[in-house]
Each structure stands twice: as C-alpha cells, then as structure tokens.
Enzyme design. Structure first.
Site, PDB file in Angstrom:
ATOM      1  N   ILE A   1      10.416 -11.030   0.433  1.00  0.00           N
ATOM      2  CA  ILE A   1      10.468 -10.285   1.699  1.00  0.00           C
ATOM      3  C   ILE A   1      10.674 -11.251   2.874  1.00  0.00           C
ATOM      4  CG2 ILE A   1       9.127  -8.827   3.282  1.00  0.00           C
ATOM      5  CD1 ILE A   1       7.724  -7.702   0.682  1.00  0.00           C
TER       6      ILE A   1
ATOM      7  N   ARG B   1      -0.636  -8.025   4.161  1.00  0.00           N
ATOM      8  CA  ARG B   1      -1.958  -7.495   3.810  1.00  0.00           C
ATOM      9  C   ARG B   1      -2.856  -7.644   5.034  1.00  0.00           C
ATOM     10  NH1 ARG B   1       0.042  -5.129   0.359  1.00  0.00           N
ATOM     11  NH2 ARG B   1      -0.314  -5.178  -1.885  1.00  0.00           N
TER      12      ARG B   1
ATOM     13  N   GLU C   1      -8.337  -0.828   5.730  1.00  0.00           N
ATOM     14  CA  GLU C   1      -7.520   0.390   5.653  1.00  0.00           C
ATOM     15  C   GLU C   1      -7.936   1.331   4.519  1.00  0.00           C
ATOM     16  OE1 GLU C   1      -3.688  -1.655   5.001  1.00  0.00           O
ATOM     17  OE2 GLU C   1      -3.575  -0.658   3.055  1.00  0.00           O
TER      18      GLU C   1
ATOM     19  N   HIS D   1       0.692   1.541   6.508  1.00  0.00           N
ATOM     20  CA  HIS D   1       1.139   0.944   5.235  1.00  0.00           C
ATOM     21  C   HIS D   1       2.360   1.699   4.697  1.00  0.00           C
ATOM     22  CE1 HIS D   1      -0.523  -1.910   1.999  1.00  0.00           C
ATOM     23  NE2 HIS D   1       0.777  -1.736   1.798  1.00  0.00           N
ATOM     24  N   GLN D   2       3.379   1.690   5.519  1.00  0.00           N
ATOM     25  CA  GLN D   2       4.562   2.519   5.282  1.00  0.00           C
ATOM     26  C   GLN D   2       5.787   1.694   4.930  1.00  0.00           C
ATOM     27  OE1 GLN D   2       5.360   4.698   8.912  1.00  0.00           O
ATOM     28  NE2 GLN D   2       7.418   5.217   8.235  1.00  0.00           N
TER      29      GLN D   2
END
Ligand code: NAD
Length: 332
Positions: free
Chosen positions: A154, A234, A263, A295-296
């Site tokens: 990523i 995270r 979360e 957290h999409q």
C-alpha cells in the site's frame, strides 16, 4: 466444510456467498468473535474473522475444544490473533495478504485531498446553499514533503502516486528499501528524520510493538508545525490522547483517520442513535481539521471479490491438504 463467519455485514454475505456457495456451508453471524460468542461456531471446522474480532488465547482454546481447525482472517493484518496459542492448539491461521492495495492507497490519497482542500466541509456548506469560500483555503500537494512510513504494497502505491503523480518530495521509512521507489526519487531516511522533516505523514506500516504509538507526544513535538497526518493502517499507530493535545495547541494542521485504536465495538455499526462513551473519539470528531472514516479504505468491489476468493481458496486448500500460500506463522 462448515464455516462460522463472524461479524458479517450485507456486503460480506454478498461477496462470500457468491464465491463459495457450491463448496461450503456458511454460517453468517452478525456478532464479532470473542469469549462470549465462540460457542456459536459449534459444529463448524473453520471460523472466518475480520480486523476487530478477538482471537486471543482463551478464544483459541474455546475454538480448539469445539474442533475448529482453521481460522481464516478476511483481512491482511493479524495483530488480533494469538499465534502462539493457535500453534499450540494445532489451529491453522490464514489471512489475505494482498486483496487490493489499490483500494487502500487510493482511499488514502482521497482522504488527504479531501482534508487538505476541505472538500468535505465545502460539500456540507454547498448543500446548505452556502457558496462562500472563506475558510476553505487549502494547500497544493505539489512540492510538499510527504513522509511515507512503511513502503510495502500500500505504502509503495501511495509513495508513487505522490511522487510521480503529484510531484511531492517523498521521504520513506521502512527496514526494507524498495529500489523502484528510489529510482523515482523517493528518499529513504531514518524514522526520526521523516517525522521531523515531513509536511505530511502517512502511515502504512503494520502494528507491532515497535510501531505502537509511533505518533506520540514526542513525535508530535518534533514534527513540523502544521504537520498533516494520515492513518489508514491501524489505529494504535497513533496515541490519540497525545494527538488531541497537539491539535488543541494548534501544532497539527490536519488529521485524516480511517482507523482508531479503540475502534472495536464502535466501527462497522450504526450508532447514530446511541450514546458513545469514548470521550477521546468524541473529542477527535469535534475538530474542524480532523476528517474521520470508519475503517472503509478496503471497501471496494474489487477488494471484496478478492477477499472472498482468497479466503475460501485458502480454506479449500486446507481441506484438500494442499500447501497454504497465505498461512500466518509465528515468527522466531
Ligand atoms: P505490507 O506488509 O505489504 O507492508 C508493510 C510494510 O511496512 C513493509 O514494507 C514492512 O517492511 C514495513 N514495516 C514493518 N515494520 C516497519 C517499521 N517499524 N517502520 C516502517 N516500516 C515498517 O502491508 P500492506 O498491505 O501495505 O498494508 C499496510 C497496513 O495497512 C497493514 O498492516 C494493515 O494494518 C493496513 N490496512 C488497512 C486497511 C484499511 O481498510 N484501512 C486495509 C488493508 C490494510
């Protein structure tokens, strides 16, 4: 094989059922896996979990007693699994190491642009027929120095987009150097240098004891005044209490968060009619320069298709006694 699939939402059910209805008997559960819900896997040989399910030693022992042989994480990170306990109980753990790094990297750039150019604030104004531009002055990305912590799948895409696409200076910190990024001008520097010199810091490393609270009071004090911080990795990479203090002192220019340390039990659910007793989260949401999503970043059709296919392929390979490409093993 029967699989108990915990914490499922409509989109999980849709993509998993499409990928595996011929071979597997899937028990879709809305509740997350934890000590109170492990028993719901009785009669299954596999459980499938997501980022905030609790897969600690007591839960692993409960699962083993039920005859569970494999835990399949439908995500990349596995910091919520006690691998030592799983190994001791003879439970195999698999994950989805790469379902769509593009999904997360593109979302990261989207968050950064929205925050920096105040697009989310403009949209709520315009919907109220307020077309004034006061208070919406942003900054160009071009020419700014971005620090990318973690240049794996990523982070490498984010670094490339910022360097080659937007013309940013890109500093990187990662124990593993990616030569393709060096070739386009990304400069690897020690973490302290990155934290000190970056105008924008974006986090893409895993959560480990070394990276927990990587952004803490000391890092925030050392960072450039007005630093912008983006976290789609995270939540626990950031000490949220220290972040709030830095925001109050106007040391931080903006923050975009897709993840939050506490979360679990909040994210992925509609709590719009509930009282949320997490004062840190609630305080974060009051700042005009904080943009949060729940957290999409992974949530694209391509990623959900790949997650379902890889998860069920791993369980199928396990059943067939084939080598597991995506097994998670205890290090050391
Ligand atoms: P990856 O394993 O490909 O890359 C992680 C990189 O971090 C590696 O290059 C590794 O060497 C580096 N790293 C390890 N320790 C480091 C340290 N102390 N300092 C700097 N770099 C370090 O993982 P990825 O697929 O790129 O995912 C990155 C993170 O994104 C995952 O760990 C996961 O937590 C998170 N993630 C979030 C979402 C979301 O929806 N928000 C989705 C997928 C993944």
């Amino acid at each position: 094989m029967n699989i108990a699939i915990y914490g499922t939402k409509t989109y999980d059910r849709h993509f998993l059922a499409a990928a595996g209805q011929d071979r597997f008997d899937m028990r879709f559960l809305e509740v997350p896996l934890g000590r109170d819900t492990a028993q719901l896997a009785a009669g299954c040989e596999a459980v499938c979990v997501f980022v905030n399910d609790v897969v600690d030693r007591p839960v692993i022992e409960q699962l083993a007693a039920l005859g569970i042989r494999i835990v399949a994480l439908r995500c990349a990170g596995y910091n919520n699994v006690d691998l030592a306990a799983a190994s001791e109980q003879g439970i195999t753990v698999v994950r989805v190491p790469a379902y769509s790094p593009h999904a997360v990297s593109e979302f990261t750039i989207g968050l950064l642009l929205s925050l920096d150019r105040k697009i989310h604030r403009a949209w709520s104004r315009v919907r109220d027929n307020n077309f004034a531009l006061d208070g919406l002055v942003g900054r160009n990305l071009h020419g700014r120095t971005v620090g990318v912590v973690g240049t794996g799948q990523i982070g490498a895409l984010v670094a490339r987009a910022l360097r080659a696409g937007f013309g940013c200076e890109v500093l990187a910190s990662d124990p593993v150097i990616n030569p393709a990024l060096v070739d386009i001008g990304v400069r690897y520097v020690p973490r302290e240098v990155l934290l000190r010199d970056a105008d924008i810091i974006t986090l893409h490393c895993p959560l480990t004891p070394d990276t927990r609270h990587l952004i803490d009071a000391a890092a925030l004090a050392a960072a450039r005044s007005g630093v912008v911080i983006v976290n789609t990795s995270r939540g626990a990479l950031i000490d949220a209490v220290a972040l709030i203090e830095a925001l109050k002192r106007k040391r931080v220019g903006g923050v975009a968060l897709d993840v939050y340390e506490q979360e679990a039990g909040i994210f992925f659910d509609d709590l719009s009619s509930e009282i949320i007793d997490d004062d840190v989260l609630q305080r974060l949401l009051t700042f005009p320069n904080v943009l949060m999503t729940g957290h999409q970043a992974f949530l694209t059709e391509e990623a959900l298709t790949a997650i379902a296919a890889t998860t069920l392929r791993s369980i199928g390979d396990f059943l067939d006694g084939k080598p597991l490409a995506d097994g998670v093993r205890l290090q050391g």
